[in-house]
Design a protein around this motif. Sequence first.
Motif, PDB file in Angstrom:
ATOM      1  N   ILE A 186       0.857  -1.178   0.000  1.00  0.00           N
ATOM      2  CA  ILE A 186       0.000   0.000   0.000  1.00  0.00           C
ATOM      3  C   ILE A 186       0.895   1.231   0.000  1.00  0.00           C
ATOM      4  O   ILE A 186       1.725   1.399   0.891  1.00  0.00           O
ATOM      5  N   LEU A 187       0.726   2.086  -0.972  1.00  0.00           N
ATOM      6  CA  LEU A 187       1.592   3.265  -1.070  1.00  0.00           C
ATOM      7  C   LEU A 187       1.136   4.359  -0.102  1.00  0.00           C
ATOM      8  O   LEU A 187      -0.066   4.535   0.126  1.00  0.00           O
ATOM      9  N   PRO A 188       2.077   5.113   0.466  1.00  0.00           N
ATOM     10  CA  PRO A 188       1.710   6.203   1.378  1.00  0.00           C
ATOM     11  C   PRO A 188       0.851   7.274   0.705  1.00  0.00           C
ATOM     12  O   PRO A 188       0.005   7.891   1.349  1.00  0.00           O
ATOM     13  N   LYS A 189       1.088   7.464  -0.592  1.00  0.00           N
ATOM     14  CA  LYS A 189       0.355   8.496  -1.320  1.00  0.00           C
ATOM     15  C   LYS A 189       0.078   8.002  -2.721  1.00  0.00           C
ATOM     16  O   LYS A 189       0.987   7.561  -3.426  1.00  0.00           O
ATOM     17  N   GLN A 190      -1.178   8.032  -3.101  1.00  0.00           N
ATOM     18  CA  GLN A 190      -1.567   7.540  -4.423  1.00  0.00           C
ATOM     19  C   GLN A 190      -2.744   8.362  -4.913  1.00  0.00           C
ATOM     20  O   GLN A 190      -3.856   8.228  -4.405  1.00  0.00           O
ATOM     21  N   GLY A 191      -2.475   9.229  -5.866  1.00  0.00           N
ATOM     22  CA  GLY A 191      -3.538  10.115  -6.325  1.00  0.00           C
ATOM     23  C   GLY A 191      -3.967  11.043  -5.198  1.00  0.00           C
ATOM     24  O   GLY A 191      -3.152  11.721  -4.573  1.00  0.00           O
ATOM     25  N   HIS A 192      -5.261  11.025  -4.891  1.00  0.00           N
ATOM     26  CA  HIS A 192      -5.787  11.861  -3.814  1.00  0.00           C
ATOM     27  C   HIS A 192      -5.967  11.076  -2.511  1.00  0.00           C
ATOM     28  O   HIS A 192      -6.646  11.548  -1.590  1.00  0.00           O
ATOM     29  N   ILE A 193      -5.360   9.887  -2.434  1.00  0.00           N
ATOM     30  CA  ILE A 193      -5.448   9.066  -1.221  1.00  0.00           C
ATOM     31  C   ILE A 193      -4.108   9.094  -0.492  1.00  0.00           C
ATOM     32  O   ILE A 193      -3.060   8.875  -1.107  1.00  0.00           O
ATOM     33  N   ILE A 194      -4.143   9.345   0.821  1.00  0.00           N
ATOM     34  CA  ILE A 194      -2.929   9.261   1.635  1.00  0.00           C
ATOM     35  C   ILE A 194      -3.159   8.275   2.778  1.00  0.00           C
ATOM     36  O   ILE A 194      -4.294   8.078   3.222  1.00  0.00           O
ATOM     37  N   ARG A 195      -2.084   7.637   3.246  1.00  0.00           N
ATOM     38  CA  ARG A 195      -2.148   6.669   4.355  1.00  0.00           C
ATOM     39  C   ARG A 195      -1.107   7.062   5.398  1.00  0.00           C
ATOM     40  O   ARG A 195       0.016   6.555   5.394  1.00  0.00           O
ATOM     41  N   PRO A 196      -1.451   7.950   6.313  1.00  0.00           N
ATOM     42  CA  PRO A 196      -0.452   8.498   7.248  1.00  0.00           C
ATOM     43  C   PRO A 196      -0.080   7.581   8.406  1.00  0.00           C
ATOM     44  O   PRO A 196       0.772   7.956   9.217  1.00  0.00           O
ATOM     45  N   LEU A 197      -0.690   6.376   8.493  1.00  0.00           N
ATOM     46  CA  LEU A 197      -0.373   5.473   9.602  1.00  0.00           C
ATOM     47  C   LEU A 197       0.455   4.258   9.181  1.00  0.00           C
ATOM     48  O   LEU A 197       0.660   3.344   9.984  1.00  0.00           O
ATOM     49  N   LEU A 198       0.938   4.222   7.968  1.00  0.00           N
ATOM     50  CA  LEU A 198       1.679   3.050   7.509  1.00  0.00           C
ATOM     51  C   LEU A 198       2.970   2.827   8.292  1.00  0.00           C
ATOM     52  O   LEU A 198       3.521   1.716   8.270  1.00  0.00           O
ATOM     53  N   PHE A 199       3.447   3.829   8.984  1.00  0.00           N
ATOM     54  CA  PHE A 199       4.705   3.707   9.720  1.00  0.00           C
ATOM     55  C   PHE A 199       4.543   2.948  11.031  1.00  0.00           C
ATOM     56  O   PHE A 199       5.529   2.526  11.635  1.00  0.00           O
ATOM     57  N   THR A 200       3.301   2.768  11.505  1.00  0.00           N
ATOM     58  CA  THR A 200       3.086   2.250  12.853  1.00  0.00           C
ATOM     59  C   THR A 200       2.355   0.910  12.859  1.00  0.00           C
ATOM     60  O   THR A 200       1.659   0.557  11.908  1.00  0.00           O
ATOM     61  N   GLN A 201       2.517   0.181  13.971  1.00  0.00           N
ATOM     62  CA  GLN A 201       1.879  -1.123  14.106  1.00  0.00           C
ATOM     63  C   GLN A 201       0.569  -1.014  14.887  1.00  0.00           C
ATOM     64  O   GLN A 201       0.331  -0.050  15.618  1.00  0.00           O
ATOM     65  N   LYS A 202      -0.248  -2.036  14.741  1.00  0.00           N
ATOM     66  CA  LYS A 202      -1.558  -2.072  15.385  1.00  0.00           C
ATOM     67  C   LYS A 202      -1.433  -1.927  16.903  1.00  0.00           C
ATOM     68  O   LYS A 202      -2.235  -1.232  17.537  1.00  0.00           O
ATOM     69  N   GLU A 203      -0.411  -2.575  17.492  1.00  0.00           N
ATOM     70  CA  GLU A 203      -0.244  -2.535  18.947  1.00  0.00           C
ATOM     71  C   GLU A 203      -0.057  -1.102  19.441  1.00  0.00           C
ATOM     72  O   GLU A 203      -0.548  -0.742  20.520  1.00  0.00           O
ATOM     73  N   GLN A 204       0.634  -0.290  18.665  1.00  0.00           N
ATOM     74  CA  GLN A 204       0.839   1.104  19.066  1.00  0.00           C
ATOM     75  C   GLN A 204      -0.466   1.890  19.013  1.00  0.00           C
ATOM     76  O   GLN A 204      -0.703   2.763  19.853  1.00  0.00           O
TER      77      GLN A 204
END
Length: 445
Positions: A150-168
């Motif tokens: 999953i890319l951090p930024k793709q078109g108009h979609i951003i994923r700002p939590l990809l750096f962190t794990q579920k436990e955090q």
Amino acid sequence: MDLLKGFISYTKQEQLFTTDQQILLAVSGGVDSVVMAHLFKEAGFRFTIAHCNFQLRGEESERDAAFVTALADKLGVMLHTVRFDTAVYADSNRVSIQVAARELRYGWLENIRRQSGSAFIATAHHMQDNVETVLMNLCKGTGIAGLHGILPKQGHIIRPLLFTQKEQLLAYATEYSTGFAEDSSNITVKYTRNFFRHKVIPVMQEIYPAVTANIAGSIDRFREAEELYEEALQRHKKRLVEQKGNTIMIPVLKLQKTRPLHTVAWEIFKDYGCSSAQLPQVLELLNSGSGKLVETASHRIIRDRQWLLIIPVEVQDAAVIVIEKERTFVPVTNGQLKIREAERTPATVIPTSSNIACLDKQEIHYPLVLRKWRQGDYFYPLGMRKKKKLSRFFIDQKLSLPQKEKVWVLESGKRIVWIAGMRIDDRFRITDNTTRMLVLEWEEK
């Protein structure tokens, strides 16, 4: 690492957005998206919230909608909501519930993004989501593009939590008592992603406890490797791919010498409907004779002398077009035929262009028939007294298979009078006794 500091650092590192831009957060009510909303608030970023009620889990769906409404009120931000008849949409469009929900969700979010003046849509995908995606791609079979996850930024979609794990995220929710609404469908393993989440990854963790972080680190390196891969691929494409009109031309000898052959060939031909199962058939064309072809979902790949030609599959014209005397214009897919009569005098100059045919009107009988040529067709080429098969005539003219397939012939009384744009039949030529001419003009598109 402090989650808020990591969050702010990641948005800057990946250049996800600027602090003056407004972001539309997709919030389901689950812990991931709820924590994301709180982080945006703590960081001082501008944002609004959007929530989709898919009406698939009865009271749970209503509970989630109520929770997100309260969350938006607590954070003091605008809320956008929508209710979907997801099951009806899935049935009418013949797609799965998961596909239906995704299509409805992203279509609506994009509309709200535009209407609200938001720069991007933020989703709460985290590190585990990314690892699950890559593992699923590997199992399905993927090229290098499937390894970036999953890319951090793709078109108009951003994923700002990809750096962190579920436990955090769970730890943050507990420490700050954010609350969240648990989706019971996340527990079942009937969905592929949940199977990997609950069955596959836990087994891997028994041997490699840090497997999620390790794979996530590899994903970052895969992304960088993909950039190098794309640079090299573009150099190969520039060297191998030529375009003339709607035809792509690839020199056989150059492709044969290309290394790595299968990888470069796949990246070229997949853009023209070629499946992975068809690629070996396409590569066999490199050692075949002219005329051999592979038909993909959208194109035909044809061996023509020293070239592979890639041609779109077009909608075919009517097999036979009947032309009555009053008709003066006949359009077809790859050209058009114009018809007129003219007087023949001693001063008349006969055009030499092969796209214009001047025939003896007295020898022509209506209705005329315009059709594609067929195997077995023959005519008497201008200047010759012997008949010749069109297939042999085309060989003499060195026509490629795609060129042959575009050839139209004009008939009168079941006799070919003209191979459109190429040669008239000697039996219909202008003579000293001709007083009226039928003038034909072929314009190729």
